[in-house]
Design an enzyme around this catalytic site. Structure first.
Site, PDB file in Angstrom:
ATOM      1  N   HIS A 126     -12.492  31.726  61.630  1.00 45.30           N
ATOM      2  CA  HIS A 126     -13.315  31.529  62.828  1.00 45.30           C
ATOM      3  C   HIS A 126     -13.629  30.039  63.027  1.00 45.30           C
ATOM      4  CE1 HIS A 126     -16.454  31.805  65.836  1.00 45.30           C
ATOM      5  NE2 HIS A 126     -17.187  31.033  65.041  1.00 45.30           N
ATOM      6  N   HIS A 131     -12.967  26.980  66.348  1.00 42.60           N
ATOM      7  CA  HIS A 131     -13.741  25.833  66.846  1.00 42.60           C
ATOM      8  C   HIS A 131     -13.017  24.489  66.824  1.00 42.60           C
ATOM      9  CE1 HIS A 131     -17.802  27.573  67.322  1.00 42.60           C
ATOM     10  NE2 HIS A 131     -17.569  28.309  66.242  1.00 42.60           N
ATOM     11  N   GLU A 172     -19.262  29.515  71.908  1.00 40.95           N
ATOM     12  CA  GLU A 172     -18.721  30.731  71.284  1.00 40.95           C
ATOM     13  C   GLU A 172     -17.978  31.651  72.264  1.00 40.95           C
ATOM     14  OE1 GLU A 172     -18.426  31.175  68.181  1.00 40.95           O
ATOM     15  OE2 GLU A 172     -20.024  30.025  67.218  1.00 40.95           O
ATOM     16  N   SER A 191     -11.055  33.593  68.054  1.00 39.69           N
ATOM     17  CA  SER A 191     -10.729  34.122  66.728  1.00 39.69           C
ATOM     18  C   SER A 191     -10.779  35.649  66.680  1.00 39.69           C
ATOM     19  CB  SER A 191     -11.672  33.515  65.674  1.00 39.69           C
ATOM     20  OG  SER A 191     -13.022  33.792  65.982  1.00 39.69           O
TER      21      SER A 191
HETATM   22  N1  HBI Z   1     -24.330  27.592  59.869  1.00 35.29           N
HETATM   23  N2  HBI Z   1     -22.319  27.403  58.740  1.00 35.29           N
HETATM   24  C1  HBI Z   1     -22.984  27.652  59.860  1.00 35.29           C
HETATM   25  N3  HBI Z   1     -22.300  27.958  60.993  1.00 35.29           N
HETATM   26  C2  HBI Z   1     -22.940  28.228  62.171  1.00 35.29           C
HETATM   27  O1  HBI Z   1     -22.295  28.491  63.187  1.00 35.29           O
HETATM   28  C3  HBI Z   1     -24.357  28.175  62.181  1.00 35.29           C
HETATM   29  C4  HBI Z   1     -25.024  27.841  60.994  1.00 35.29           C
HETATM   30  N4  HBI Z   1     -26.374  27.782  60.986  1.00 35.29           N
HETATM   31  C5  HBI Z   1     -27.144  27.980  62.172  1.00 35.29           C
HETATM   32  C6  HBI Z   1     -26.370  28.396  63.345  1.00 35.29           C
HETATM   33  N5  HBI Z   1     -25.063  28.447  63.328  1.00 35.29           N
HETATM   34  C7  HBI Z   1     -27.059  28.838  64.612  1.00 35.29           C
HETATM   35  O2  HBI Z   1     -28.402  28.911  64.501  1.00 35.29           O
HETATM   36  C8  HBI Z   1     -26.552  28.205  65.889  1.00 35.29           C
HETATM   37  O3  HBI Z   1     -25.720  29.187  66.419  1.00 35.29           O
HETATM   38  C9  HBI Z   1     -27.552  27.909  66.939  1.00 35.29           C
HETATM   39 FE    FE Z   2     -18.816  29.871  65.634  1.00 33.94          FE
END
Ligand code: HBI
Ligand code: FE
Length: 281
Positions: A126, A131, A172, A191
């Site tokens: 993903h 991304h 997303e 994804s």
């Molecule tokens: N941590 N590794 C990771 N990947 C994310 O997409 C992610 C995160 N921590 C917080 C977060 N996303 C969300 O709160 C955001 O979508 C706003």
């Molecule tokens: Fe994501």
């Protein structure tokens, strides 16, 4: 604090770790290959051209799990972004802090064969396949950095529930309008085998022209395909419309009722109708 299926408590470990690419096993690379081959076929004519160009430029392919060091060489030359590995979901403050400095956090684990189609939290397929390709696009790269800065500010203002909807409905699950019809740019769709077909071909979901305040009011589903997708005209539009100070916008939106995921308002511009050559009034 919630514990996820993968065993990480959200925000319990914000550390940046080495990807340790050498430690992936043959089975891990085989899973990547299966996922890559399936998605890359589906995405021809569905993913936006900017995404496909990025995938190509980065050399992301069916060979196996990409090495972040190689991806970072390309990103360094294109937009100056870098990928850093993290164990799983990290705290919002750490997530936005990295993004504000043009560092994209990516997990290093890959799903098992039994989880091919559904995951509760991001894995490397993903994060990297979904991304990273758009990080080569200058306008998108700037938007994501601005989002990181906005995220830090929203945390201070207590407005993260609103701002998280913008991430959801753009980064997303966003669609881009092109002369050939809508195309995917959101990583959550990119994804996903099922959703990459559903979001464009299924008559059920709404495809609505991007409207910032409308998005900040709209709840989203995390357990199923989306009821509504928002369609941008360009990444420059996304950057431009989200450039203003959000503080007054949050105050306005907080006074308005939330919108349910499947609702359509009289003011919404339904993009399918524009493509059909009918008017939107
Ligand atoms: N941590 N590794 C990771 N990947 C994310 O997409 C992610 C995160 N921590 C917080 C977060 N996303 C969300 O709160 C955001 O979508 C706003
Ligand atoms: Fe994501």
């Amino acid at each position: 604090m919630t514990t996820t299926d993968h065993g990480n408590a959200i925000g319990s470990d914000d550390s940046v770790i080495p990807q340790a690419w050498e430690t992936y096993k043959a089975e891990d690379h085989a899973i990547w290959r299966r996922l890559f081959e399936r998605q890359s076929k589906l995405l021809v004519g569905r993913a936006c051209a900017e995404y496909l160009a990025g995938l190509d430029q980065l050399g992301v392919c069916a060979d196996g799990i990409p090495d972040f060091r190689k991806l970072n060489e390309v990103l360094d030359r294109t937009t100056g972004w870098q990928i850093v590995a993290v164990p799983g979901l990290i705290s919002e403050a750490a997530f936005f802090g990295h993004m504000a400095e043009r560092r994209f956090v990516a997990t290093r684990w890959i799903r098992s064969a039994a989880q091919l189609d559904y995951l509760q939290e991001p894995d490397i397929f993903h994060d990297v396949f979904g991304h990273v390709p758009l990080l080569t696009n200058p306008a998108f790269a700037d938007y994501l950095q601005a989002y990181g800065r906005g995220g830090l500010k929203a945390l201070r203002l207590g407005a993260l529930d609103m701002l998280a909807r913008l991430y959801w409905y753009t980064v997303e699950f966003g669609l881009l309008r092109t002369p050939d019809g809508p195309r995917i740019y959101g990583a959550g769709i990119m994804s996903s085998k099922g959703e990459s077909i559903y979001c464009l071909d299924d008559p059920h979901p709404n495809r609505i022209a991007f409207d910032l305040k409308r998005i900040l009011r709209t709840r989203y589903r995390i357990d199923d395909f989306q009821e509504t997708y928002f369609v941008i005209d360009s990444f420059e539009q996304l950057m431009g419309e989200t450039a203003p100070d959000f503080a007054p916008i949050y105050r306005q939106v907080a006074e308005l009722a939330e919108i349910e995921p499947g609702d359509v308002l009289p003011t919404d511009i339904l993009v399918d109708r524009l493509f059909d050559g009918r008017t939107d009034t």
